[in-house]
Design a protein around this motif. Structure first.
Motif, PDB file in Angstrom:
ATOM      1  N   ASP A  24       0.828  -1.215   0.000  1.00 11.48           N
ATOM      2  CA  ASP A  24       0.000   0.000   0.000  1.00 11.48           C
ATOM      3  C   ASP A  24       0.859   1.261   0.000  1.00 11.48           C
ATOM      4  O   ASP A  24       0.539   2.244   0.678  1.00 11.48           O
TER       5      ASP A  24
ATOM      6  N   ASP B 165      -0.022   1.508  -4.211  1.00 14.67           N
ATOM      7  CA  ASP B 165      -1.396   1.289  -3.787  1.00 14.67           C
ATOM      8  C   ASP B 165      -2.380   1.437  -4.954  1.00 14.67           C
ATOM      9  O   ASP B 165      -2.225   2.275  -5.840  1.00 14.67           O
TER      10      ASP B 165
ATOM     11  N   GLU C 233      -0.626  -2.469  -7.869  1.00 11.57           N
ATOM     12  CA  GLU C 233      -1.826  -3.173  -7.388  1.00 11.57           C
ATOM     13  C   GLU C 233      -3.055  -2.666  -8.131  1.00 11.57           C
ATOM     14  O   GLU C 233      -3.090  -1.510  -8.555  1.00 11.57           O
TER      15      GLU C 233
HETATM   16 CA    CA Z   1      -4.284  -1.738  -0.870  1.00 10.45          CA
END
Ligand code: CA
Ligand code: C2E
Ligand code: CA
Ligand code: CA
Length: 281
Positions: free
Chosen positions: A182, A204, A238
């Motif tokens: 993140d 993130d 991500e």
């Molecule tokens: Ca995340």
């Protein structure tokens, strides 16, 4: 659609019970669920963007509730963390994920060494005997330590920087891999980043989401990728959902991606089929 249905999020029915009672019940339920082994791991592929080859999986826990079906970790990781139940649960998750990866290495020896990534919660990370526990699991599962990657969020890492570095160095001595999860959402760790012995930065999802529409987010993603590389780390984006995002990430030189574009998190047997399909390609 198979993964989480909308109703999964309204697990604990919001009758006029006090928050304290609700918490208490959830805690008791979590305890029982650990005893009854109601948790199950899903595996989300991590893909090398250039070749579209499978590089590994992130293990993501779900609660297979006998009445309520599959429950999202968003519902129970917080309470498990608060009650300390995350420690036994986290250890079970680690063991399960390592066993699974060992089995896949045996079943698909022709594949390069796939890496299994496992999330560590703050409480778990702060256990003084974490390194011994991890070493024990690796030994029990006969998994090579370089096949395991532990994910720690940037905010957890920043809670106490000096003890974080100490703990990360102990883990790193096992020769496993470490990832900052993140990244970009925690308190800025820029001035400490080069002290962390981490192998990977995970950008993130929130930045990746807005990257194509918003120049500011695109700039942030590009900068995080460049920063990671400058510090000798791999970068995983991500929440890659579109081809457009994927192309833009590649122009930034990002090596790895994870997201619905490639695959949702999969139950073990479907993940095995995903690996098998890579092998025959
Ligand atoms: Ca995340
Ligand atoms: P995370 O570590 O950031 O995990 C990634 C989350 O993003 C997963 O949600 C995954 O399903 C979701 N995701 C992946 N690709 C996409 C995409 O393309 N679009 C969207 N919208 N979402 C995507 P999940 O499985 O619900 O897990 C949520 C969080 O719960 C995780 O966030 C992690 O913080 C925590 N968690 C999950 N499993 C574990 C675990 O085994 N241990 C611990 N401590 N925490 C866990
Ligand atoms: Ca993660
Ligand atoms: Ca993440």
């Amino acid at each position: 659609a198979r993964v989480l249905k909308a109703e999964c999020y309204e697990v604990f029915n919001p009758k006029m019970r006090s928050e304290a009672v609700r918490q208490f019940q959830l805690e008791a339920e979590l305890r029982r669920a650990i005893e009854r082994q109601e948790f199950v791991l899903y595996y989300q592929p991590i893909i090398a963007l250039q070749t579209r080859q499978l590089a590994g999986f992130e293990a993501l826990v779900r609660w297979q509730h006998p009445q309520r079906g599959l429950i999202s970790p968003a519902e129970f990781i917080g309470p498990a963390e608060e009650t300390g139940l995350i420690v036994p649960l986290g250890l079970w998750i680690l063991r399960q994920a390592c066993q699974q990866m060992y089995d896949w290495h045996q079943a698909f020896p022709q594949l390069g060494p796939l890496i299994i990534s496992v999330n560590l919660s703050p409480r778990q990370f702060n256990q003084s005997d974490l390194t011994q526990q991890v070493a024990q699991v690796l030994a029990d599962c006969h998994l090579e330590s370089c096949s395991l990657k532990l994910e720690l969020t940037e905010s957890t890492a920043m809670e106490n920087v000096s003890s974080t570095i100490e703990q990360l160095l102990k883990l790193k001595a096992l020769n496993l891999k470490l990832s900052l999860d993140d990244f970009g959402t925690g308190y800025s760790s820029l001035s400490y980043l080069h002290h962390f012995p981490t192998d990977t930065l995970k950008v993130d999802r929130s930045f990746v989401n807005r990257m194509v529409e918003t120049q500011g987010d695109s700039d942030i993603v590009g900068t995080i990728i460049a920063l990671g590389h400058k510090l000798g780390m791999d970068v995983i984006a991500e929440g890659v959902e579109t081809e457009e995002q994927c192309v833009q990430l590649q122009t930034f030189g990002c090596q790895y991606g994870q997201g619905y574009l490639f695959s949702k998190p999969l139950p073990a047997h479907t993940a095995a089929a995903f690996i098998a399909q890579q092998v025959t390609q």
